[in-house]
Design an enzyme around this catalytic site. Structure first.
Site, PDB file in Angstrom:
ATOM      1  N   ASP A 216       0.759  -1.438  -0.353  1.00 43.24           N
ATOM      2  CA  ASP A 216       0.356  -0.323   0.295  1.00 43.24           C
ATOM      3  C   ASP A 216       0.760   1.269   0.565  1.00 43.24           C
ATOM      4  O   ASP A 216       2.066   1.313  -0.019  1.00 43.24           O
ATOM      5  CB  ASP A 216      -1.060  -0.043   1.680  1.00 43.24           C
TER       6      ASP A 216
ATOM      7  N   ASN B 192     -10.893  -3.116  -6.091  1.00 42.95           N
ATOM      8  CA  ASN B 192      -9.824  -2.296  -6.727  1.00 42.95           C
ATOM      9  C   ASN B 192     -10.691  -1.858  -7.827  1.00 42.95           C
ATOM     10  O   ASN B 192     -10.631  -0.904  -8.497  1.00 42.95           O
ATOM     11  CB  ASN B 192      -8.878  -2.515  -6.678  1.00 42.95           C
TER      12      ASN B 192
HETATM   13  C1  IPE Z   1      -1.078  -0.380  -3.835  1.00 47.69           C
HETATM   14  O1  IPE Z   1      -1.036   0.934  -3.326  1.00 47.69           O
HETATM   15  C2  IPE Z   1      -1.373  -1.085  -4.733  1.00 47.69           C
HETATM   16  C3  IPE Z   1      -2.969  -1.210  -5.017  1.00 47.69           C
HETATM   17  C4  IPE Z   1      -4.103  -1.184  -4.500  1.00 47.69           C
HETATM   18  C5  IPE Z   1      -2.649  -1.951  -6.458  1.00 47.69           C
HETATM   19  P1  IPE Z   1      -2.349   2.792  -4.232  1.00 47.69           P
HETATM   20  O2  IPE Z   1      -2.547   2.673  -5.072  1.00 47.69           O
HETATM   21  O3  IPE Z   1      -3.402   1.699  -2.805  1.00 47.69           O
HETATM   22  O4  IPE Z   1      -2.275   3.602  -3.047  1.00 47.69           O
HETATM   23  P2  IPE Z   1      -2.703   4.646  -2.188  1.00 47.69           P
HETATM   24  O5  IPE Z   1      -3.466   4.018  -0.885  1.00 47.69           O
HETATM   25  O6  IPE Z   1      -2.834   5.697  -3.176  1.00 47.69           O
HETATM   26  O7  IPE Z   1      -1.206   5.845  -2.422  1.00 47.69           O
HETATM   27 MG    MG Z   2      -3.901   2.369  -0.855  1.00 47.56          MG
END
Ligand code: IPE
Ligand code: MG
Length: 239
Positions: free
Chosen positions: A21, A69
């Site tokens: 994350d 996601n």
């Molecule tokens: C994690 O990083 C990657 C995935 C979920 C694929 P994020 O995309 O959640 O990064 P932040 O939380 O917006 O900084």
């Molecule tokens: Mg994230």
């Protein structure tokens, strides 16, 4: 850092997980687009996989893309799918002649995932299913609740009347993996976010503030040292 000493320590975990994350925030801090954060995160993941294997840890799970996601903008989702496509190519290129098994946890029949990614995911799982060494479990289009429902539906289909933990666990994506000892979620967020709901009931958790692309081997060693000091009692009392 004395890797050999660490490797020989009986308190070392056998199965660890990364909730990667902070890729987006890592990029934002550098005035870069989010995709570049994912790219950096992906590059770091490859380094970490190798390092975890070197440390003698038997299983590594990684939360790469959750069922939730899909709510992200389409261009970001597309970019992540391209990265998974590349990741699966690299797994095939780098791991087939090593004693490494690759498991992809998550619904790989979901048509929102590009066909190429679904095919490659199934292929690498089949090609490495006989391996008995290090296991990489990449969770893509994965949710802990969805996994539990998958198990329930499979059991119903089998006509099961009464189910115990052992039978239930045989239907999990992680059926052949060891118990999940330690989960590391980077970026300071302190949530489980639908990750390995069944498997993590007795896992130890660790929440470093570092964004995933900046999480180093040294940070992992630090985390492992914290883990090894924890007193795991599994509901019992100390002898
Ligand atoms: C994690 O990083 C990657 C995935 C979920 C694929 P994020 O995309 O959640 O990064 P932040 O939380 O917006 O900084
Ligand atoms: Mg994230």
């Amino acid at each position: 850092m004395n890797i050999e000493k660490l490797k020989a320590d009986p308190r070392m975990p056998k199965h660890i997980a990364f909730i990667v994350d902070g890729n987006g925030r890592w990029a934002k801090k550098r005035h870069l687009i989010r995709s570049l954060g994912h790219k950096a995160g992906f590059d770091n993941l490859k380094q970490q996989i190798e390092f975890v294997e070197t440390l003698g840890i038997k299983n590594l799970s990684m939360f790469c893309f959750s069922c939730e996601n899909w709510k992200r903008p389409q261009d970001e989702v597309d970019y992540l799918m391209d990265l998974f496509n590349q990741m699966l190519d690299e797994f095939k290129r780098d791991y087939l002649d090593r004693d490494i098994r690759v498991i992809i946890s998550g619904d790989m029949n979901d048509e929102r995932i590009p066909a190429e990614v679904r095919t490659k995911a199934k292929e690498i799982m089949a090609l490495t299913s006989h391996k008995t060494g290090f296991v990489i479990n990449a969770c893509i289009n994965y949710g802990g609740r969805q996994e539990i429902l998958k198990v329930a539906n499979e059991l119903l289909k089998e006509g099961a009347q009464k189910v115990d933990e052992k039978t239930f666990e045989k239907h999990l994506y992680t059926a052949d993996l060891l118990p999940l000892d330690f989960v590391i979620r980077t970026s300071g967020e302190q949530r489980l976010s639908n990750f390995m709901t069944w498997q993590s009931t007795y896992s130890e958790w660790y929440f470093p503030k570092t964004f995933w692309p900046s999480f180093t081997k040294k940070d992992l060693i630090k985390a492992l040292k914290v883990y090894m000091k924890r007193d795991r009692r599994f509901g019992a009392i100390k002898k």
